[in-house]
Design an enzyme around this catalytic site. Structure first.
Site, PDB file in Angstrom:
ATOM      1  N   LYS A 163      70.246  37.116  71.506  1.00  0.00           N
ATOM      2  CA  LYS A 163      68.954  37.387  72.151  1.00  0.00           C
ATOM      3  C   LYS A 163      69.206  38.012  73.515  1.00  0.00           C
ATOM      4  O   LYS A 163      69.281  37.340  74.542  1.00  0.00           O
ATOM      5  CB  LYS A 163      68.135  36.095  72.295  1.00  0.00           C
ATOM      6  CG  LYS A 163      66.661  36.398  72.591  1.00  0.00           C
ATOM      7  CD  LYS A 163      66.020  37.181  71.478  1.00  0.00           C
ATOM      8  CE  LYS A 163      64.663  37.731  71.842  1.00  0.00           C
ATOM      9  NZ  LYS A 163      64.109  38.587  70.799  1.00  0.00           N
ATOM     10  N   SER A 199      61.283  40.861  66.601  1.00  0.00           N
ATOM     11  CA  SER A 199      60.843  39.720  67.410  1.00  0.00           C
ATOM     12  C   SER A 199      59.386  39.386  67.096  1.00  0.00           C
ATOM     13  O   SER A 199      59.055  39.055  65.973  1.00  0.00           O
ATOM     14  CB  SER A 199      61.052  40.002  68.900  1.00  0.00           C
ATOM     15  OG  SER A 199      62.372  39.699  69.271  1.00  0.00           O
TER      16      SER A 199
END
Length: 621
Positions: A200, A406
């Protein structure tokens, strides 16, 4: 006294601004009245004409909302704060209409003003170009130079010509985000980062000055897959081997020396172009092919914009009797609240889905996603409306455009099926949070915040140091948010949480690989998704509508007024520039726009819980 002076100055400036705008509006109204009685500028398509597909600006799924009057004035003056946009659907409609139009004999690809575009959008256009060629009509590509995106379309032409002094820009894909760690430290801003996921990397620009190794390895994988797809397509179209692509400077320099430093000759020698022609030589070639126009100065032609105005009604007609497949476009960053077209507001996009749900004629919905995500809360608001559609018996197909990662994947996960182009960027299943405090910045100025509160929970402010216990609470919320993300995907995709976690951790995938991993159901374009939605709803005869935000009465009036072709030609000014000057200005504007976009994107971090599902590394160059 000073206050009165500034108030008076502001009133004067505001009055002057309104006066100028009103004069311009009156001028346009008069122009419409004058033009109404004149047929001089009537747009016609002469038999045997060339359609000049002069794509200008960014190819988008949905145009960003701009005040119609301000847009018209900016266009007329040749100035705009934002790069121009053109709808992907409009380009495809023009090509498909021209393919069956007996008045169109040949297509000319003039792509000099086309900005970079993602491969999946280029493929949509190229499919339409192939349908045009299937009618045995010819396509000629001509340009002073070709960027990588421009060349992908040009390679579909029967003949690719370039100016003898032109150049090729087929260089591969890259991703170089901007990093702000040192800048944030110099401003004494304290950046509190909370995240879950090895890959991430959305928060890295705030906490590093370079890209981490896990982020690099992830990006290298999907960028490499994208580049291989591009190379394979071009090699097939041009009839040469993928080894013809120069991926190392040493290999390029050998070929460039053979061409004696002549970029045009290099392109010709290596099969990138078929001929080197000046603009006049191209003009004479086209005159020989389609004949001269009525003025006798150039070849018979019609531009993309003019042809679109002929085939596309100014006000779309919706048949009230037929059943519908509704398309809802979710393009841009996902933010909390309401937003205009071109950005995804949780409430505003949910309202569009709700509108489709409450329309009795809508039997199925295609959610067209082009987003790297954003606010987790807003993403969940949208996902809830997708679930409500399904509960109402209306199937939903998530159709991924260039990016659906996402938060973009979050809202796609609830659909009955997920469709994506092979080159779509998706995944990035991870969560992060960010909180900035400015106590140290203010301290340098001699400004402090102090006081009392009735509890330890009250009094949080970005002007004060973050309470470590509050930071611990946010981290727990982030971890819980990641668990929710995993659970949502696992339940929707028929996987275990452990299986999702193994391919999640914020890692980004190209859709062809994502399909193998179970994150995508089928590979296909928007039209494939529409047909799949109709099939799930058992529709044989149906119309396709796009559910959009309603314009205000004022905006509708101005938009219709300014869409008049006479008014547009009346407002336009000669914007011809020296090619080098225009190219240099374009490069400068590109750098400025990128910097502005990076900084202005900070305002999109408005999640009420400061929790985000967003992919910042999904933008490629």
């Amino acid at each position: 006294m000073i206050k009165k002076f500034f108030i008076g100055l502001w009133d004067t400036l505001n009055f002057s601004r309104r006066l100028i705008v009103n004069f311009l509006f009156l001028f346009i109204v008069i122009a419409v009245i004058v033009a109404a009685g004149s047929d001089e500028d009537e747009i016609i398509v002469e038999p045997g004409s060339a359609l000049v597909l002069n794509i200008s600006g960014l190819i988008v799924e949905q145009k960003t909302y701009v005040d119609p009057f301000e847009a018209a004035v900016s266009d007329s003056m040749g100035k705009s704060d934002e790069p121009p946009e053109i709808l992907l659907d409009d380009i495809i409609d023009v090509i498909d209409s021209a393919a069956t139009d007996d008045r169109i004999k040949v297509m000319v690809l003039d792509l000099r003003n086309m900005r970079n575009a993602h491969l999946n959008k280029l493929k949509e256009v190229s499919n339409a170009l192939n349908r045009f060629k299937a009618t045995e009509k010819q396509i000629i590509a001509t340009g002073d130079y070709y960027s990588q995106a421009q060349y992908y379309l040009a390679a579909h032409a029967n003949e690719v010509s370039m100016h003898p002094y032109g150049w090729m820009g087929v260089e591969g894909y890259a991703m170089y985000p901007m990093y702000f760690k040192d800048a944030i430290e110099k401003l004494s801003v304290t950046q509190h980062i909370f995240r879950v996921g090895t890959y991430k990397s959305a928060v890295e620009p705030f906490i590093r000055n370079d890209m981490s190794e896990p982020a690099k390895s992830s990006a290298q994988a999907w960028l490499g897959a994208l580049w291989f797809e591009y190379k394979t397509d071009i090699a097939t179209l041009r009839g040469f081997d993928v080894e013809n692509f120069d991926e190392k400077m040493d290999d390029f320099l050998v070929k460039f020396k053979t061409a004696k430093g002549d970029s045009g000759q290099y392109a010709l020698d290596n099969g990138w172009v078929d001929s080197l022609k000046t603009k006049e030589e191209v003009r004479q070639q086209l005159i020989a092919l389609v004949g001269k126009d009525v003025k006798g100065k150039s070849f018979k032609r019609i531009s993309l914009k003019d042809y679109l105005s002929i085939i596309k009604p100014p006000i779309p007609f919706v048949n009230p009797l037929t059943e519908k497949v509704a398309v809802v476009v979710a393009k841009g960053n996902i933010v909390d609240g309401k937003r205009k077209a071109g950005q995804i507001g949780g409430d505003s996009t949910a309202a569009l889905l709700r509108k489709a749900r409450l329309d009795e004629k809508v039997k199925a919905v295609v959610l067209r996603i082009d987003s790297g995500g954003g606010s987790m809360f807003a993403s969940e608001v949208i996902r809830a409306e997708v679930l409500a559609l399904k509960d109402a018996g209306k199937p939903v197909i998530a159709s991924m455009s260039s990016v659906a990662a996402s938060g973009g994947y979050w809202i796609a996960s609830a659909a009955n099926e997920i469709w994506a182009a092979p080159s779509t960027i998706t995944g990035s299943i991870g969560i992060f949070g960010t909180v900035m405090t400015f106590d140290k910045s203010l301290a340098k100025l001699g400004v402090y915040s102090d006081g009392v509160s009735t509890t330890e929970m009250a009094g949080f402010s970005p002007m004060r140091e973050l309470n470590p216990q509050l930071g611990e609470m946010i981290q727990m919320s982030i971890e819980r948010g990641y668990e929710r993300f995993l659970t949502i995907v696992a339940e929707a995709r028929g996987l275990t949480i452990e299986e999702v976690d193994a391919i999640a951790q914020g890692r980004v995938w190209i859709a062809s690989k994502a399909k193998e991993l179970g994150l995508v159901d089928k590979l296909g374009n928007k039209q494939d998704a529409i047909e799949a939605a109709a099939k799930l709803a058992s529709l044989e005869y149906y119309d396709v509508i796009t559910v959009e935000q309603d314009l205000s009465t004022k905006d509708k009036f101005i938009q219709e007024l300014l869409s008049n072709a006479h008014v547009q030609s009346f407002l336009e000014i000669d914007q011809n520039k020296d090619v080098f000057e225009a190219g240099l200005q374009s490069q400068i504007n590109s750098v400025i726009y990128k910097l502005q976009s990076e900084v202005s994107s900070l305002k999109d971090y408005n999640d009420p819980n400061a929790v985000y599902a967003r992919c910042l590394v999904c933008n490629i160059q």
